[in-house]
Design a protein around this motif. Structure first.
Motif: not given
Length: 289
Positions: A30-45
């Motif tokens: 249920d929260n896989f997508s949200e976790v991925v998005k947070v992780a990728l935003r961290d990478t982008g930063n």
């Protein structure tokens, strides 16, 4: 039977405990997508900071398909494969996201893959080409594709390895305890035996039994045990033992009697109620308390 049951139950409980511990850190579907998005935003930063850009934005991370996600940037940036690999690994590891996965750097204008790499469950199988060759500043999107959407802690934390190791250790420890305590057997109640304290001496089977634990005896040990047990708490003269066991059946080797007495004593070494006493110059006595 009880030991066998314990050997099954304890490893199961151990694995269940570690599964429970690990599941507290595992991500649900249920929260896989949200976790991925947070992780990728961290990478982008991290990529923007590597470009000395602390003001432009990482655009909203998009889910392109079931296991593919896209990260885009407000401005053009240069990308170093070396830094990209490190940043992605760090962010996904912190988020406890699964391996294997593929990362693609796609040029916004021609939609061609400018760079890509693959991370597997085993480091030796990783495919990371073109390190040291930076991509010039341009418009890029970064895609990450999870090859297997596994969220189990088995691949993302040490809990599985710990549970497996712990269970194996318990298994071998139980085997050791079982072997060290002797062989557990079923005794035929119709066989004749002589009681020696808590032991049952089966002369015809060359063995002692204590609480269904079998202690094997050699032929000479059994013959010696038979004579001593027939005269419990009485002294049996040395010459009688030698004559009955050796002289009538073959050549007697000096100190053979003492050697076999020593072997018998070891059979009872953990039981203070049984003792074979040397009556100096006379013989031996099987003392049963």
């Amino acid at each position: 039977m009880k030991l066998k049951l314990i050997s099954i139950i304890i490893p199961i409980l151990a694995i269940a405990a570690f599964v429970w511990l690990g599941s507290r850190d595992a991500k649900s579907p249920d929260n896989f997508s949200e976790v991925v998005k947070v992780a990728l935003r961290d990478t982008g930063n991290k990529l923007l900071l590597a470009n000395k850009d602390s003001t432009s934005l990482v655009l909203p991370v998009k889910k392109i398909s079931e296991n593919r996600y896209e990260m885009a940037f407000q401005k053009a940036l240069a990308i170093s494969p070396d830094s990209l690999v490190v940043f992605v690994k760090q962010s996904l590891k912190t988020a406890k996201l699964p391996k294997p996965y593929i990362v693609e750097v796609i040029n916004c204008l021609n939609e061609e893959v400018s760079y890509s790499f693959e991370i597997t469950a085993f480091a030796e199988n990783n495919i990371i080409p073109c390190l040291g060759r930076s991509l010039p500043a341009d418009c890029y999107t970064i895609h990450i594709v999870f090859l297997e959407k596994r969220l189990s802690f088995l691949y993302n934390s040490p809990y599985f390895l710990l549970s497996l190791t712990f269970s194996i250790l318990i298994f071998f420890w139980l085997i050791y305890v079982k072997r060290s305590s002797g062989k557990v057997i079923e005794v035929d109640k119709h066989l004749s035996y002589t009681e020696i304290g808590p032991y049952k001496f089966y002369k015809d089977q060359n063995k002692l039994i204590k609480e269904r634990t079998e202690i094997k005896l050699s032929v000479k040990e059994c013959e010696l045990m038979a004579m001593l047990s027939a005269n419990q708490n009485q002294v049996v003269k040395r010459e009688v033992l030698v004559k009955e066991i050796w002289e009538d059946n073959g050549v007697y080797v000096d100190r053979s009697l003492d050697t076999f007495i020593s072997k018998l004593r070891k059979k009872f070494k953990d039981d203070p109620s049984i003792n074979i006493i040397n009556i100096h110059g006379v013989g031996y006595k099987l003392e049963v308390v």
